[in-house]
Design an enzyme around this catalytic site. Structure first.
Site, PDB file in Angstrom:
ATOM      1  N   ASP A 199       0.872  -1.163   0.000  1.00 27.55           N
ATOM      2  CA  ASP A 199       0.000   0.000   0.000  1.00 27.55           C
ATOM      3  C   ASP A 199       0.920   1.227   0.000  1.00 27.55           C
ATOM      4  O   ASP A 199       2.041   1.169   0.506  1.00 27.55           O
ATOM      5  CB  ASP A 199      -0.878  -0.015   1.254  1.00 27.55           C
ATOM      6  CG  ASP A 199      -1.633   1.284   1.441  1.00 27.55           C
ATOM      7  OD1 ASP A 199      -2.289   1.716   0.479  1.00 27.55           O
ATOM      8  OD2 ASP A 199      -1.546   1.865   2.538  1.00 27.55           O
TER       9      ASP A 199
HETATM   10 MG   LIG Z   1      -2.873   3.295   3.361  1.00 30.11          MG
END
Ligand SMILES: [Mg+2]
Length: 230
Positions: A10
């Site tokens: 991420d």
């Molecule tokens: Mg994040």
């Protein structure tokens, strides 16, 4: 190399410090439009922003509805009527893509893992132009083997379709050799579960796990990923 060969990262609040970029960008554009801005307003914006992104993750809203809607809601609360949310949002996205701050130890870690031969990809729900700018400015574009932005894929994390589209471009990579690292329970951990891959929850602030989702590992500092991969 252990059981994992491929890491899905991420971006925001995992590799890059999104909160710092957000504060910077909000201050930039509010000053540009002659609007007052303070800590309280930034905190309020962050809550509104999060709730809009949650509705994107659940498939309720489009990216456009999220990015403009969050400012429309904020402006309504603050009584701001003379600035178009569409216009301010466009400038905000530009400002957001013009700065970056790494999370502690992030650059060192992804550099080390690259040297060790791991394949690394960014999986992000951010706005494409903004994320691409940040990747370039930060040098992450040189370290990562690729980046999957939901806006380009056509589905957001945590949808299974998002990950199916990622894997479609990675022939020969099986799901059990992949691990996803991220800070969000609803988009990252849920996404990994939907995709059938193992997940590592990056939880530096020791938050409560308030979402019913399967998590394989949990870490407080990014370096703790090294023994997991070994
Ligand atoms: Mg994040």
């Amino acid at each position: 190399m252990g059981r994992y060969t491929t890491i899905f990262w991420d971006l925001d609040q995992t590799l890059l410090n999104f909160d710092r970029s957000m504060e910077y960008a909000l201050q930039e554009v509010f000053v540009q439009y002659g609007l007052e801005i303070n800590e309280e307003m930034i905190a309020r914006y962050a809550i509104i922003n999060r709730s809009y992104w949650n509705r994107l993750e659940s498939g309720e809203l489009t990216k456009e509805q999220v990015t403009v809607g969050r400012f429309r809601t904020l402006f309504a609360e603050l009584g701001i009527t003379h600035v178009a949310p569409e216009k301010l949002n466009a400038d905000y996205q530009r400002a957001l893509g013009s700065v970056f701050f790494y999370m502690d130890g992030a650059k060192e870690l992804v550099t080390l893992l690259k040297e060790r031969g791991y394949r690394q990809y960014v999986v992000t729900n951010g706005v494409n132009a903004t994320q691409a700018n940040k990747m370039k400015l930060s040098g992450l574009d040189k370290i990562m083997d690729g980046v999957f932005v939901s806006e380009v894929i056509g589905f957001p994390k945590p949808m299974k379709e998002y990950f199916d589209a990622c894997f479609a471009t990675l022939p020969g990579v099986s799901r059990n050799e992949c691990i996803l690292v991220g800070d969000s329970l609803t988009s990252d951990m849920k996404g990994a579960e939907n995709a059938g891959i193992n997940a590592c929850w990056f939880n530096p602030e020791n938050r409560k796990k308030d979402v019913d989702v399967r998590i394989t590992y949990e870490i407080r500092r990014l370096e703790e990923l090294i023994p997991i991969l070994a």
